[in-house]
Design a protein around this motif. Structure first.
Motif, PDB file in Angstrom:
ATOM      1  N   GLU A  24       0.855  -1.186   0.000  1.00  0.00           N
ATOM      2  CA  GLU A  24       0.000   0.000   0.000  1.00  0.00           C
ATOM      3  C   GLU A  24       0.892   1.237   0.000  1.00  0.00           C
ATOM      4  OE1 GLU A  24      -3.968   1.679   2.356  1.00  0.00           O
ATOM      5  OE2 GLU A  24      -2.773   0.028   3.182  1.00  0.00           O
ATOM      6  N   TRP A  25       0.552   2.203  -0.873  1.00  0.00           N
ATOM      7  CA  TRP A  25       1.332   3.430  -1.010  1.00  0.00           C
ATOM      8  C   TRP A  25       0.629   4.583  -0.295  1.00  0.00           C
ATOM      9  CZ3 TRP A  25       6.053   2.941  -3.226  1.00  0.00           C
ATOM     10  CH2 TRP A  25       6.270   1.826  -4.041  1.00  0.00           C
ATOM     11  N   LEU A  26       1.400   5.601   0.014  1.00  0.00           N
ATOM     12  CA  LEU A  26       0.862   6.796   0.658  1.00  0.00           C
ATOM     13  C   LEU A  26      -0.057   7.529  -0.320  1.00  0.00           C
ATOM     14  CD1 LEU A  26       1.276   8.271   3.412  1.00  0.00           C
ATOM     15  CD2 LEU A  26       2.826   9.808   2.203  1.00  0.00           C
ATOM     16  N   SER A  27      -1.242   7.925   0.136  1.00  0.00           N
ATOM     17  CA  SER A  27      -2.256   8.568  -0.709  1.00  0.00           C
ATOM     18  C   SER A  27      -2.773   9.820  -0.006  1.00  0.00           C
ATOM     19  CB  SER A  27      -3.400   7.588  -1.004  1.00  0.00           C
ATOM     20  OG  SER A  27      -4.025   7.185   0.205  1.00  0.00           O
ATOM     21  N   PRO A  28      -3.551  10.667  -0.699  1.00  0.00           N
ATOM     22  CA  PRO A  28      -4.063  11.885  -0.057  1.00  0.00           C
ATOM     23  C   PRO A  28      -4.937  11.619   1.151  1.00  0.00           C
ATOM     24  CG  PRO A  28      -4.219  12.078  -2.437  1.00  0.00           C
ATOM     25  CD  PRO A  28      -3.807  10.672  -2.157  1.00  0.00           C
ATOM     26  N   ILE A  29      -5.587  10.462   1.240  1.00  0.00           N
ATOM     27  CA  ILE A  29      -6.442  10.181   2.395  1.00  0.00           C
ATOM     28  C   ILE A  29      -5.621  10.024   3.663  1.00  0.00           C
ATOM     29  CG2 ILE A  29      -6.413   7.695   2.110  1.00  0.00           C
ATOM     30  CD1 ILE A  29      -9.416   9.915   3.116  1.00  0.00           C
ATOM     31  N   ASP A  30      -4.310   9.707   3.513  1.00  0.00           N
ATOM     32  CA  ASP A  30      -3.448   9.530   4.676  1.00  0.00           C
ATOM     33  C   ASP A  30      -2.868  10.845   5.176  1.00  0.00           C
ATOM     34  OD1 ASP A  30      -3.788   6.742   4.415  1.00  0.00           O
ATOM     35  OD2 ASP A  30      -2.233   6.703   2.857  1.00  0.00           O
ATOM     36  N   LEU A  31      -3.115  11.945   4.473  1.00  0.00           N
ATOM     37  CA  LEU A  31      -2.566  13.237   4.860  1.00  0.00           C
ATOM     38  C   LEU A  31      -3.673  14.121   5.413  1.00  0.00           C
ATOM     39  CD1 LEU A  31      -0.305  13.888   1.735  1.00  0.00           C
ATOM     40  CD2 LEU A  31       0.327  12.754   3.871  1.00  0.00           C
ATOM     41  N   GLY A  32      -3.288  15.096   6.226  1.00  0.00           N
ATOM     42  CA  GLY A  32      -4.258  16.026   6.805  1.00  0.00           C
ATOM     43  C   GLY A  32      -3.634  16.756   7.978  1.00  0.00           C
ATOM     44  N   ILE A  33      -4.239  17.888   8.339  1.00  0.00           N
ATOM     45  CA  ILE A  33      -3.736  18.686   9.452  1.00  0.00           C
ATOM     46  C   ILE A  33      -3.928  17.906  10.758  1.00  0.00           C
ATOM     47  CG2 ILE A  33      -4.050  20.826  10.748  1.00  0.00           C
ATOM     48  CD1 ILE A  33      -4.892  22.176   8.198  1.00  0.00           C
ATOM     49  N   PHE A  38      -9.117  21.262  -2.039  1.00  0.00           N
ATOM     50  CA  PHE A  38      -9.099  19.884  -2.541  1.00  0.00           C
ATOM     51  C   PHE A  38      -9.742  18.938  -1.527  1.00  0.00           C
ATOM     52  CE2 PHE A  38      -7.003  15.739  -2.763  1.00  0.00           C
ATOM     53  CZ  PHE A  38      -7.255  15.385  -4.074  1.00  0.00           C
ATOM     54  N   TYR A  39      -9.392  19.064  -0.250  1.00  0.00           N
ATOM     55  CA  TYR A  39      -9.969  18.181   0.762  1.00  0.00           C
ATOM     56  C   TYR A  39     -11.429  18.526   1.043  1.00  0.00           C
ATOM     57  CZ  TYR A  39      -5.623  15.808   1.907  1.00  0.00           C
ATOM     58  OH  TYR A  39      -4.507  15.012   1.856  1.00  0.00           O
ATOM     59  N   VAL A  80     -13.617  19.484  -1.247  1.00  0.00           N
ATOM     60  CA  VAL A  80     -14.421  18.969  -2.351  1.00  0.00           C
ATOM     61  C   VAL A  80     -14.399  17.445  -2.403  1.00  0.00           C
ATOM     62  CG1 VAL A  80     -14.657  18.945  -4.867  1.00  0.00           C
ATOM     63  CG2 VAL A  80     -14.117  21.094  -3.683  1.00  0.00           C
ATOM     64  N   ASN A  81     -13.224  16.835  -2.199  1.00  0.00           N
ATOM     65  CA  ASN A  81     -13.090  15.395  -2.409  1.00  0.00           C
ATOM     66  C   ASN A  81     -13.317  14.570  -1.152  1.00  0.00           C
ATOM     67  OD1 ASN A  81     -11.828  15.098  -5.362  1.00  0.00           O
ATOM     68  ND2 ASN A  81     -10.882  16.863  -4.401  1.00  0.00           N
ATOM     69  N   PHE A  82     -13.015  15.102   0.030  1.00  0.00           N
ATOM     70  CA  PHE A  82     -13.126  14.313   1.254  1.00  0.00           C
ATOM     71  C   PHE A  82     -14.070  14.955   2.278  1.00  0.00           C
ATOM     72  CE2 PHE A  82      -8.909  13.470  -0.549  1.00  0.00           C
ATOM     73  CZ  PHE A  82      -8.976  12.093  -0.689  1.00  0.00           C
ATOM     74  N   ASN A  83     -14.741  16.041   1.910  1.00  0.00           N
ATOM     75  CA  ASN A  83     -15.737  16.689   2.770  1.00  0.00           C
ATOM     76  C   ASN A  83     -15.136  17.081   4.128  1.00  0.00           C
ATOM     77  OD1 ASN A  83     -18.234  17.787   3.345  1.00  0.00           O
ATOM     78  ND2 ASN A  83     -19.097  15.861   4.086  1.00  0.00           N
ATOM     79  N   VAL A  84     -13.907  17.601   4.104  1.00  0.00           N
ATOM     80  CA  VAL A  84     -13.226  18.057   5.313  1.00  0.00           C
ATOM     81  C   VAL A  84     -13.468  19.551   5.456  1.00  0.00           C
ATOM     82  CG1 VAL A  84     -11.017  18.244   6.515  1.00  0.00           C
ATOM     83  CG2 VAL A  84     -11.503  16.236   5.101  1.00  0.00           C
ATOM     84  N   THR A  85     -13.877  19.988   6.638  1.00  0.00           N
ATOM     85  CA  THR A  85     -14.184  21.413   6.862  1.00  0.00           C
ATOM     86  C   THR A  85     -13.317  22.048   7.940  1.00  0.00           C
ATOM     87  OG1 THR A  85     -15.920  20.781   8.443  1.00  0.00           O
ATOM     88  CG2 THR A  85     -16.573  21.111   6.131  1.00  0.00           C
ATOM     89  N   ASN A  86     -12.679  21.260   8.767  1.00  0.00           N
ATOM     90  CA  ASN A  86     -11.856  21.804   9.854  1.00  0.00           C
ATOM     91  C   ASN A  86     -10.406  21.888   9.395  1.00  0.00           C
ATOM     92  OD1 ASN A  86     -10.846  22.711  12.258  1.00  0.00           O
ATOM     93  ND2 ASN A  86     -11.008  20.732  13.317  1.00  0.00           N
ATOM     94  N   PHE A  87      -9.906  23.090   9.229  1.00  0.00           N
ATOM     95  CA  PHE A  87      -8.519  23.321   8.810  1.00  0.00           C
ATOM     96  C   PHE A  87      -7.804  24.231   9.804  1.00  0.00           C
ATOM     97  CE2 PHE A  87     -10.958  22.552   4.906  1.00  0.00           C
ATOM     98  CZ  PHE A  87     -10.255  21.481   4.382  1.00  0.00           C
ATOM     99  N   THR A  88      -8.103  24.065  11.081  1.00  0.00           N
ATOM    100  CA  THR A  88      -7.457  24.895  12.099  1.00  0.00           C
ATOM    101  C   THR A  88      -6.001  24.484  12.238  1.00  0.00           C
ATOM    102  OG1 THR A  88      -9.553  25.049  13.273  1.00  0.00           O
ATOM    103  CG2 THR A  88      -7.558  25.647  14.489  1.00  0.00           C
ATOM    104  N   PRO A  89      -5.069  25.392  12.033  1.00  0.00           N
ATOM    105  CA  PRO A  89      -3.653  25.023  12.142  1.00  0.00           C
ATOM    106  C   PRO A  89      -3.265  24.723  13.584  1.00  0.00           C
ATOM    107  CG  PRO A  89      -3.873  27.377  11.795  1.00  0.00           C
ATOM    108  CD  PRO A  89      -5.243  26.800  11.649  1.00  0.00           C
ATOM    109  N   ILE A  90      -2.255  23.885  13.730  1.00  0.00           N
ATOM    110  CA  ILE A  90      -1.741  23.506  15.044  1.00  0.00           C
ATOM    111  C   ILE A  90      -0.555  24.395  15.382  1.00  0.00           C
ATOM    112  CG2 ILE A  90      -0.740  21.621  16.391  1.00  0.00           C
ATOM    113  CD1 ILE A  90      -2.222  19.670  14.629  1.00  0.00           C
ATOM    114  N   GLN A  91      -0.536  24.901  16.602  1.00  0.00           N
ATOM    115  CA  GLN A  91       0.541  25.764  17.035  1.00  0.00           C
ATOM    116  C   GLN A  91       1.765  24.908  17.381  1.00  0.00           C
ATOM    117  OE1 GLN A  91       0.524  29.018  16.909  1.00  0.00           O
ATOM    118  NE2 GLN A  91       2.626  29.191  17.651  1.00  0.00           N
ATOM    119  N   VAL A  92       2.798  25.040  16.597  1.00  0.00           N
ATOM    120  CA  VAL A  92       4.031  24.274  16.822  1.00  0.00           C
ATOM    121  C   VAL A  92       5.231  25.179  17.060  1.00  0.00           C
ATOM    122  CG1 VAL A  92       3.228  22.297  15.479  1.00  0.00           C
ATOM    123  CG2 VAL A  92       4.471  24.136  14.330  1.00  0.00           C
ATOM    124  N   GLN A  93       5.029  26.495  16.990  1.00  0.00           N
ATOM    125  CA  GLN A  93       6.148  27.416  17.179  1.00  0.00           C
ATOM    126  C   GLN A  93       6.602  27.385  18.633  1.00  0.00           C
ATOM    127  OE1 GLN A  93       7.668  28.874  14.760  1.00  0.00           O
ATOM    128  NE2 GLN A  93       6.183  28.326  13.171  1.00  0.00           N
TER     129      GLN A  93
END
Length: 498
Positions: free
Chosen positions: A304-313, A336-337, A339-352
């Motif tokens: 199995e190869w890495l695909s867009p479903i395996d990526l996300g914030i 892209f996410y 439209v294709n994966f119905n993802v609505t939460n894109f809150t960035p994670i504070q890593v600084q």
């Protein structure tokens, strides 16, 4: 009269130098034409050739040469050499020969197609085999152009000996028919059994895949998912959290990781951490019999190869044994996410990471050598540098002096009535103290302190000139309000209270 041609009567003519035979061929406008020689050996004129061809034809037709009347002779035939008459005239034959094969169990003989060229100019022959792709045998010119013997008696092959159906297949029939030779019927070349097996169709029963690479290339070309990620390596010795950029190319499902460099980060300027390639989701999931110690993992072992479903914030992916945390992405990736994966939460994670608190390094006490600035400079660097002057401050405050009236704060009674004038120079923060002379004071007045930078003197300020009041009002943010009001009250310029 000439001498008889007898021994002793002949001699060599010294004036004769040419002994070659005259040419019987000539060229006119690029064509070879036959011509009658006009000179004999040595350059003597030929009297027999002085008449023209028309005159010779007329004499041959009118002069009687036989006893029983006039005889008509045909015109003499012009002599044309063979290399002129048959120049660039070649007979081509298609032929084949059978070659026995002993090295292969799949075939016993092989039929090889050749071309036979017969040059009428000099009766020479050449044999050429056409090139066949992937034949595995040397091809090309088999026999160079030469005259080939026909039998053991030394007789050479002639065009009269060639025909169809004997040893070669001949297509050029015009010349042979003009010479009265009837060609046999053409024969087809037999089929080579081994060559026929190579051209047999191969049947494939693989079920066609529904995945269309061409459609993916047309629709996803130049579409790249852009993620911001960090590699948290703080668990190891001297490890740190390093920022990276992950690119996922939708056109061929490849991944690329690029480094983010900052000024003076201490790292080598390599732009790419991982070159563009397909990544397996789990490299450790291999068959038990796979020799991982001597072979690299290929596409046959990856399930199995890495695909867009395996990526996300917020997701952590393992790439080559390193953990990467995806904490943010760009606008195209969010759309892209969405439209294709119905993802609505894109809150960035504070890593600084918060910058470490600066450790306070107090200056050691003054050692008494040089000025305070010299002592401070010796603490800032291993090689002390002279203190730098503020030239802008010196230019802006040149000539600006604050003058105050003061008395000495001293426990002695004789210093109680002494008065001083303190001058403060704003250009370089130096001070000068002057004591006005007083009658019957018992103390000589004059310069009390040369202009210098001083630490602190115990003086009590009792008054100031009007320039000091104007300077404080212009820079009210640098002085306490009570100080300004006390000077205004002293000079009678206190504004009325509301």
């Amino acid at each position: 009269m000439s001498l008889p041609f007898l021994p002793g009567n002949s001699f060599k003519d010294p004036t004769r130098t040419k002994y070659h035979v005259s040419q019987s061929l000539g060229f006119k406008n690029g064509y070879a034409l036959a011509s009658r020689p006009l000179r004999a050996v040595g350059g003597d004129p030929l009297l027999v050739n002085q008449l023209t061809d028309d005159a010779l034809d007329e004499l041959a037709n009118t002069q009687p040469t036989l006893t029983y009347g006039n005889s008509t002779k045909p015109a003499p035939v012009e002599f044309v050499p063979a290399h002129v008459a048959f120049d660039k005239k070649v007979l081509r034959f298609d032929a084949y020969f059978k070659q026995t094969v002993h090295e292969s169990p799949n075939e016993h003989y092989r039929l090889r197609d050749v071309r036979v060229f017969y040059y009428l100019e000099d009766d020479s022959i050449s044999v050429v085999e056409p090139m066949v792709e992937n034949s595995g045998i040397p091809q090309g010119k088999l026999i160079k152009r030469q005259r080939i013997p026909c039998d053991e008696l030394g007789r050479l092959w002639h065009w009269k000996d060639l025909n169809l159906g004997i040893d070669v297949t001949f297509y050029g029939k015009d010349f042979m028919e003009s010479e009265g030779i009837e060609l046999s019927a053409a024969e087809a070349m037999p089929t080579d059994p081994y060559t026929q097996t190579r051209h047999l169709p191969t049947y494939s029963y693989t079920t066609p895949s529904t995945y269309d690479k061409l459609k993916q290339f047309i629709e996803m070309d130049r579409h790249v998912l852009h993620f911001f990620c960090v590699w948290d390596d703080r668990d190891s010795m001297f490890g740190e959290m390093k920022p990276y950029i992950l690119h996922y190319y939708l056109v061929d499902d490849t991944v690329e990781i690029r480094e983010i460099h900052e000024p003076n980060d201490g790292r080598d300027p390599y732009p790419v951490l991982l070159c563009r390639q397909r990544l397996p989701k789990d490299r450790s999931c291999l068959p038990a019999n796979f020799p991982a110690g001597v072979m690299e993992v290929s596409e046959n072992e990856v399930k199995e190869w890495l695909s867009p479903i395996d990526l996300g914030i917020g997701k952590t992916i393992n790439i080559m044994g390193r953990r990467f945390l995806l904490y943010d992405c760009d606008g195209f990736t969010k759309e892209f996410y969405r439209v294709n994966f119905n993802v609505t939460n894109f809150t960035p994670i504070q890593v600084q990471q918060l910058p470490p608190q600066a450790v306070e390094q107090p200056l050691p006490p003054y050692n008494g050598f040089g000025s305070l600035e010299d002592s401070k400079q010796s603490c800032l660097s291993l090689i002390p540098q002279p203190p730098k002057k503020d030239f802008i401050k010196m230019l802006e405050n040149d000539g600006k002096v604050l003058r105050f009236a003061a008395v000495m704060d001293s426990p002695r009674a004789e210093d109680e009535h002494r008065k001083f004038i303190i001058s403060y120079y704003l250009s370089d923060d130096t001070m000068a103290i002057f004591e006005p002379p007083q009658r019957n004071a018992g103390i000589l007045g004059g310069k009390f302190l040369e202009r210098m930078r001083v630490l602190k003197h115990r003086f009590t300020l009792t008054d100031a000139d009007e320039y000091v009041l104007k300077y404080m009002e212009a820079h009210a943010d640098q002085f306490p309000t009570a100080t300004i009001q006390s000077l205004q009250k002293k000079h009678g310029k206190l504004p009325p209270s509301n």
